[in-house]
Write a protein that holds these residues in place. Structure first.
Motif, mmCIF file in Angstrom:
data_model
loop_
_atom_site.group_PDB
_atom_site.id
_atom_site.type_symbol
_atom_site.label_atom_id
_atom_site.label_comp_id
_atom_site.label_asym_id
_atom_site.label_seq_id
_atom_site.Cartn_x
_atom_site.Cartn_y
_atom_site.Cartn_z
ATOM 1 N N GLU A 63 0.840 -1.204 0.000
ATOM 2 C CA GLU A 63 0.000 0.000 0.000
ATOM 3 C C GLU A 63 0.871 1.249 0.000
ATOM 4 O O GLU A 63 0.568 2.208 -0.709
ATOM 5 C CB GLU A 63 -0.938 -0.009 1.204
ATOM 6 C CG GLU A 63 -2.044 -1.036 1.098
ATOM 7 C CD GLU A 63 -2.874 -1.152 2.370
ATOM 8 O OE1 GLU A 63 -2.712 -0.307 3.275
ATOM 9 O OE2 GLU A 63 -3.683 -2.081 2.446
ATOM 10 N N GLN A 64 1.933 1.237 0.778
ATOM 11 C CA GLN A 64 2.844 2.388 0.830
ATOM 12 C C GLN A 64 3.494 2.589 -0.530
ATOM 13 O O GLN A 64 3.595 3.710 -1.002
ATOM 14 C CB GLN A 64 3.919 2.178 1.913
ATOM 15 C CG GLN A 64 4.875 3.338 2.042
ATOM 16 C CD GLN A 64 4.181 4.621 2.466
ATOM 17 O OE1 GLN A 64 3.215 4.604 3.197
ATOM 18 N NE2 GLN A 64 4.695 5.740 1.991
ATOM 19 N N GLN A 65 3.918 1.507 -1.153
ATOM 20 C CA GLN A 65 4.530 1.594 -2.485
ATOM 21 C C GLN A 65 3.524 2.131 -3.486
ATOM 22 O O GLN A 65 3.862 2.942 -4.332
ATOM 23 C CB GLN A 65 5.042 0.216 -2.927
ATOM 24 C CG GLN A 65 5.810 0.248 -4.232
ATOM 25 C CD GLN A 65 7.103 1.050 -4.124
ATOM 26 O OE1 GLN A 65 7.777 1.013 -3.121
ATOM 27 N NE2 GLN A 65 7.414 1.786 -5.169
ATOM 28 N N SER A 66 2.284 1.705 -3.359
ATOM 29 C CA SER A 66 1.230 2.169 -4.250
ATOM 30 C C SER A 66 1.028 3.675 -4.099
ATOM 31 O O SER A 66 0.871 4.391 -5.082
ATOM 32 C CB SER A 66 -0.071 1.425 -3.941
ATOM 33 O OG SER A 66 -1.127 1.938 -4.681
ATOM 34 N N ALA B 28 -4.106 5.896 -4.213
ATOM 35 C CA ALA B 28 -4.809 5.134 -3.187
ATOM 36 C C ALA B 28 -4.400 5.659 -1.829
ATOM 37 O O ALA B 28 -3.236 5.621 -1.464
ATOM 38 C CB ALA B 28 -4.466 3.644 -3.299
ATOM 39 N N ASP B 29 -5.357 6.203 -1.094
ATOM 40 C CA ASP B 29 -5.030 6.646 0.250
ATOM 41 C C ASP B 29 -5.429 5.568 1.238
ATOM 42 O O ASP B 29 -6.091 4.608 0.900
ATOM 43 C CB ASP B 29 -5.691 7.992 0.580
ATOM 44 C CG ASP B 29 -7.211 7.938 0.498
ATOM 45 O OD1 ASP B 29 -7.749 6.830 0.280
ATOM 46 O OD2 ASP B 29 -7.848 8.993 0.652
#
Length: 174
Positions: free
Chosen positions: A121-124, A131-132
């Motif tokens: 998610e952080q990489q995204s 994407a938050d």
């Protein structure tokens, strides 16, 4: 010239009756054949309907299986986040495993899975996918807020009296 002077044959009453009987049998045969044709057509139509019904059922089953897989993955992700929340309270992996009725390896796997999802998610977010964390939590089935509930503050082993025994919804003040 010789004319055909062969006398006309007269049909006997027996021959007439035989011809009538043959015509009646032929009519009965034709009626029976029409009935057989209708029966065969009905059967073929039913076979087609059965095939279509089976195909539709398989489509629906595939849809249900996909839904089940999605829901199961969401619930597993939520369960894994709960394991991490338990570990975040300061209990050991062995104690968490005992409390949940799972093995220590399952606790480690859950922790690793949560960390991998968080890293992804952080990489995204870093890649600019937009994407938050709020939308990501909703997309992973965290509707209950299992990964974001506010825990009461503890001091000297005592819970904060304002939050004692009360689970606050995400984003609410304690």
């Amino acid at each position: 010239m010789a004319e055909n002077t062969a006398p006309k044959r007269r049909t006997s009453a027996k021959a007439i009756q035989a011809r009538k009987a043959a015509a009646e049998l032929a009519a009965q045969f034709q009626a029976a054949e029409a009935t057989r044709l209708d029966i065969a057509a009905q059967r073929m139509l039913l076979d087609q309907q059965i095939t279509e019904s089976e195909e539709e059922t398989e489509r629906q089953v595939a849809k249900l299986r996909a839904r089940r897989e999605k829901l199961t993955a969401q619930k597993r992700a939520t369960a894994e986040r709960l394991v991490v929340r338990m570990l975040d309270t300061g209990v050991s992996q062995a104690e968490a495993a005992q409390r949940f009725g799972i093995t220590v390896d399952q606790v480690r796997t859950a922790k690793a899975n949560v960390e991998q999802r968080a890293a992804a998610e952080q990489q995204s977010v870093e890649d600019g996918d937009g994407a938050d964390s709020a939308s990501t939590g909703a997309s992973t089935g965290d509707a209950a807020g299992a990964g974001s509930a506010t825990l009461p503050q503890q001091q000297n082993g005592q819970q904060d009296s304002a939050a004692a025994g009360v689970t606050q919804p995400p984003g609410s003040a304690v």
